[in-house]
Design a protein around this motif. Sequence first.
Motif, PDB file in Angstrom:
ATOM      1  N   ARG A  30       0.830  -1.210   0.000  1.00 24.37           N
ATOM      2  CA  ARG A  30       0.000   0.000   0.000  1.00 24.37           C
ATOM      3  C   ARG A  30       0.867   1.263   0.000  1.00 24.37           C
ATOM      4  NH1 ARG A  30      -2.205  -4.843   1.520  1.00 24.37           N
ATOM      5  NH2 ARG A  30      -2.559  -4.453   3.714  1.00 24.37           N
ATOM      6  N   SER A  45       2.689  -1.621  -8.818  1.00 29.46           N
ATOM      7  CA  SER A  45       2.963  -2.213  -7.500  1.00 29.46           C
ATOM      8  C   SER A  45       1.733  -2.948  -6.972  1.00 29.46           C
ATOM      9  CB  SER A  45       3.460  -1.146  -6.519  1.00 29.46           C
ATOM     10  OG  SER A  45       2.491  -0.159  -6.282  1.00 29.46           O
ATOM     11  N   GLN A  46       0.768  -2.215  -6.435  1.00 29.85           N
ATOM     12  CA  GLN A  46      -0.387  -2.879  -5.802  1.00 29.85           C
ATOM     13  C   GLN A  46      -1.265  -3.554  -6.864  1.00 29.85           C
ATOM     14  OE1 GLN A  46      -2.819  -0.215  -3.524  1.00 29.85           O
ATOM     15  NE2 GLN A  46      -3.663  -1.831  -2.244  1.00 29.85           N
ATOM     16  N   TYR A 134       2.355 -13.558   0.695  1.00 35.03           N
ATOM     17  CA  TYR A 134       1.612 -12.293   0.630  1.00 35.03           C
ATOM     18  C   TYR A 134       1.727 -11.625   2.004  1.00 35.03           C
ATOM     19  CZ  TYR A 134      -2.299  -9.061   0.456  1.00 35.03           C
ATOM     20  OH  TYR A 134      -3.070  -7.932   0.523  1.00 35.03           O
ATOM     21  N   LYS A 245     -10.505  -9.817  -7.514  1.00 31.85           N
ATOM     22  CA  LYS A 245      -9.644 -10.040  -8.676  1.00 31.85           C
ATOM     23  C   LYS A 245     -10.439 -10.617  -9.835  1.00 31.85           C
ATOM     24  CE  LYS A 245      -6.296  -9.353  -5.592  1.00 31.85           C
ATOM     25  NZ  LYS A 245      -5.543  -8.126  -5.421  1.00 31.85           N
ATOM     26  N   TYR A 330       1.134 -11.318 -11.233  1.00 30.67           N
ATOM     27  CA  TYR A 330       2.386 -10.682 -10.816  1.00 30.67           C
ATOM     28  C   TYR A 330       3.573 -11.359 -11.493  1.00 30.67           C
ATOM     29  CZ  TYR A 330      -0.852  -9.368  -7.147  1.00 30.67           C
ATOM     30  OH  TYR A 330      -1.952  -8.905  -6.473  1.00 30.67           O
ATOM     31  N   ARG A 376       8.602  -7.130  -7.394  1.00 37.18           N
ATOM     32  CA  ARG A 376       7.377  -7.682  -7.982  1.00 37.18           C
ATOM     33  C   ARG A 376       6.668  -6.614  -8.793  1.00 37.18           C
ATOM     34  NH1 ARG A 376       1.824  -8.683  -4.809  1.00 37.18           N
ATOM     35  NH2 ARG A 376       1.636  -6.520  -5.497  1.00 37.18           N
TER      36      ARG A 376
END
Length: 399
Positions: A30, A45-46, A134, A245, A330, A376
Amino acid sequence: MTNRSEAAIQTTHRIFRADRTLGLAESVIREMTRLALQHGAVNLSQGYPDFPAPTMIKEAAKRAIDADVNQYSITWGAKKFRDALSRKLTGELGWEVDPERELTVVCGATEGMFVAFMALLNPGDEVIVFEPFYENYGPDCELTGAVPKLVSLHPPDFQFSREALRAAFTSRTRAIIINSPNNPSGKVFSREELEFIAALCREHDVLAITDEIYEHILYDGTVHIPMSTLPGMRERTVTINSCSKTYSVTGWRVGWVVAAPELTSSIRKVHDFLTVGAPAPLQEAAAEAVALPRSYYEELAAEYALRRAKLMGILGDTGFRCYKPSGAYYIMADISAFGFPNDTEFVKHLITEIGVAAVPGSSFFRNPADGAHLVRFTFCKKEETLDEAGRRLRRLKPR
Ligand code: GLN
């Protein structure tokens, strides 16, 4: 400069901060989004899509609000949504999920995981977690007093050692977390691997808590096998999932937990006292989303395959050594070729000088040094967003 009253407030805050929060760091994922916004960086990123959610789902949400579905739903989920979910799940799992006793609708998979920990684990219970992991699983343990026992997934295929996993099970082990398709590695656990894990769960009387949020985002013919479909695992699997997702609605906060009735009864209580319920009108829309035909999921995976190919190409051309994901959205990339001291220095440079945001690999490891050569990137972005990232990344040179 702090004036007197600010100093007083700070002192008060110091006194009243609970011990259980003192070890927590801000979520790196975040934080990267905040930095990306601050520096105008392309945000890879996120993991949230920058493209629209399906029109049909948005329309359903608007209709629900207009129909005045604006008050609390039943705490463990609107009946219409649980019924629709139960139909989807029963079709996928091959066993009947009872919407009255085995389903809890929660505010996203994040709440699902947290209430599962709160409802099912005692402080001091050991939880096996595959690493890289995660980042939320760390704080989930920290806040509930569960003790994480890490088992490495080894690149390039992110395989685990059977002996290491067996050795991680002790008399104090209460649960194992399985996130497949996996964030951040893109690994999809094979049937054979899941059967090995399931056998250990049965032997040691351990729960499998599965985060299956990327279940429909799969590549190259890879198949997702839900843990609860393996022999003897239905009763001991807690399956966590969400709309985020699959339907590109990460801000809706609508997720669910499937678990045996006795487990569900504890999960529902924690959930009720924590959040009362997930957003009522969005559950109405989610009921329509989960009734979408197979073709929706096939298209979703096909579109992500194109995005994966595009970002793999961009990162490869830039000089990253990439681990090609079999699922989720990712890419883990090795930054060794660029000559930076570590991943955080690299990402800082990437955001402020190049204008692209990624997540430092160290945030997926307990010992930051283990991820210091990794970052990532996510590819859940529009084609033009990925193209713009590609243009910017051309300026990235080894130090
Ligand atoms: N799962 C997403 C990621 O890894 C983010 C989820 C979140 O920030 N709540 O980027």
